[in-house]
Design a protein around this motif. Structure first.
Motif, PDB file in Angstrom:
ATOM      1  N   GLU A 113      47.442  41.665  29.217  1.00  8.76           N
ATOM      2  CA  GLU A 113      45.916  41.956  29.336  1.00  8.76           C
ATOM      3  C   GLU A 113      45.001  40.881  30.064  1.00  8.76           C
ATOM      4  OE1 GLU A 113      41.912  42.143  25.997  1.00  8.76           O
ATOM      5  OE2 GLU A 113      43.814  41.643  25.626  1.00  8.76           O
TER       6      GLU A 113
ATOM      7  N   THR B  67      42.961  41.709  33.267  1.00 10.56           N
ATOM      8  CA  THR B  67      41.401  41.307  33.370  1.00 10.56           C
ATOM      9  C   THR B  67      41.257  40.574  34.501  1.00 10.56           C
ATOM     10  OG1 THR B  67      41.410  41.538  30.954  1.00 10.56           O
ATOM     11  CG2 THR B  67      39.696  40.205  32.010  1.00 10.56           C
TER      12      THR B  67
ATOM     13  N   LEU C 203      45.856  49.716  34.185  1.00 13.87           N
ATOM     14  CA  LEU C 203      45.097  50.300  33.213  1.00 13.87           C
ATOM     15  C   LEU C 203      45.807  51.593  32.256  1.00 13.87           C
ATOM     16  CD1 LEU C 203      41.806  51.310  35.105  1.00 13.87           C
ATOM     17  CD2 LEU C 203      42.181  49.414  33.424  1.00 13.87           C
TER      18      LEU C 203
ATOM     19  N   GLN D 132      44.707  47.549  27.586  1.00  8.86           N
ATOM     20  CA  GLN D 132      43.472  47.754  26.905  1.00  8.86           C
ATOM     21  C   GLN D 132      42.441  46.426  27.097  1.00  8.86           C
ATOM     22  OE1 GLN D 132      41.991  50.362  25.795  1.00  8.86           O
ATOM     23  NE2 GLN D 132      43.812  51.561  25.912  1.00  8.86           N
TER      24      GLN D 132
ATOM     25  N   ASP E 254      39.241  44.141  27.267  1.00  7.64           N
ATOM     26  CA  ASP E 254      37.969  43.767  26.450  1.00  7.64           C
ATOM     27  C   ASP E 254      36.937  43.455  27.567  1.00  7.64           C
ATOM     28  OD1 ASP E 254      35.955  42.860  25.033  1.00  7.64           O
ATOM     29  OD2 ASP E 254      37.009  40.991  24.318  1.00  7.64           O
ATOM     30  N   TRP E 255      36.215  44.695  27.711  1.00  6.90           N
ATOM     31  CA  TRP E 255      35.370  44.716  28.776  1.00  6.90           C
ATOM     32  C   TRP E 255      33.948  44.051  28.779  1.00  6.90           C
ATOM     33  CZ3 TRP E 255      36.944  46.479  33.401  1.00  6.90           C
ATOM     34  CH2 TRP E 255      38.009  47.394  33.396  1.00  6.90           C
TER      35      TRP E 255
END
Length: 298
Positions: A41, A45, A192, A196, A198-199
């Motif tokens: 992640e 990110t 993607l 997942q 964390d926007w």
């Protein structure tokens, strides 16, 4: 903790704005060890953060005429293919392996930054285009590394643009931001499907990094690049050793052989650097015996 994460994120943008690289090297450790993200992640990110920050930081460089658009677009397009493939491959690689590979990439990057050139760099003529063969090879390799471990962006792109494309260093830094933005978003697309994000946190980190990039771009060209690269190189060494220390088993670090090898490597590096510094340079202006200059000036 979120305040510390955002404060550290400013350094991401400062590094990108001044050096044209180093964003991912800072972003992944910040997201893993400060924000507590999972490795994959954090890598995904970081690609979003670095891509968006590079895109914003590109604007001041473009206004100052420090971007070669054609070279950047060609190099970036090829890198996007490698970045997407690296991002897809990362789904099948364990997180620990990715972090160890990331740490090794950090140490390799630091070694390249700290190494002294054997000969002084000479200015090369500025070319409108890079050789196609070099574009394909360098673009695919740099893109694949970026997509796989979320690193290896600017500190691989800038030397490629400067040495292979013949761009001045300041122009290579500005052009690298275009390349980094293109392949970062391509690598993100490859991640993607299996990650997942964390926007909300990603957007906050990106906003802080953008502020840093605007600050860094204002100082680009004013601070000697050699000083910045050496300072940042030693910082990357510390970060790389820290990440390795977190991922490798304790038994490896407790072994006397490990520390003996590290001591020998450090001693060899210091001794080699001292020899190179003390090595006398040949006198270029002194006339040779028997030459016309010595005959004309007895």
């Amino acid at each position: 903790m979120i305040t510390l994460v955002l404060a550290a994120s400013v350094l991401i943008g400062v590094s990108l704005g001044i050096l044209g690289g180093g964003g991912s090297i800072l972003t992944v450790p910040i997201l893993v060890y400060l924000a507590g993200m999972d490795t994959k992640e954090a890598i995904a990110t970081s690609l979003f953060v670095v891509g968006a920050t590079s895109l914003v930081g590109l604007v001041p460089h473009a206004r100052a005429g420090r971007v070669r658009w054609r070279t950047g677009l060609v190099f970036g397009a090829v890198s996007m293919v490698g970045a997407y493939g690296g991002g897809r491959l990362a789904e099948y690689v364990p997180g620990t392996v990715l972090l160890v590979a990331f740490a090794l990439m950090m140490l390799a990057t630091a070694a390249a930054m700290l190494r002294k050139p054997r000969k002084p760099m000479q200015a090369k003529p500025v070319h409108a285009e890079m050789p196609v063969k070099h574009v394909v090879v360098e673009g695919l390799v740099v893109g694949a590394v970026t997509g796989l471990v979320g690193s290896g962006g600017g500190f691989l792109v800038v030397p490629a643009l400067a040495l292979l494309g013949g761009l001045p260093m300041s122009v290579a830094v500005g052009t690298s931001l275009l390349v980094i933005a293109m392949k970062s978003f391509s690598g993100l697309a490859g991640h993607l499907d299996g990650v997942q994000i964390d926007w909300s946190l990603a957007l906050m980190v990106t906003a802080a990094a953008v502020v840093g990039s605007l600050i860094g771009s204002r100082f680009a060209g004013r601070i000697p690049q050699d000083v910045l690269r050496k300072a940042f190189g030693w910082f990357v060494v510390v970060m790389g050793v820290f990440v390795l220390g977190q991922q490798l088993p304790h038994a490896i670090w407790a072994s006397p052989l490990t520390w003996t090898a590290l001591g020998l490597a450090a001693g060899t590096a210091v001794a080699w650097g001292a020899v190179r510094v003390r090595r006398p340079r040949p006198a270029m202006d002194a006339p040779r015996v028997g030459s016309r200059e010595s005959a004309a000036h007895p």
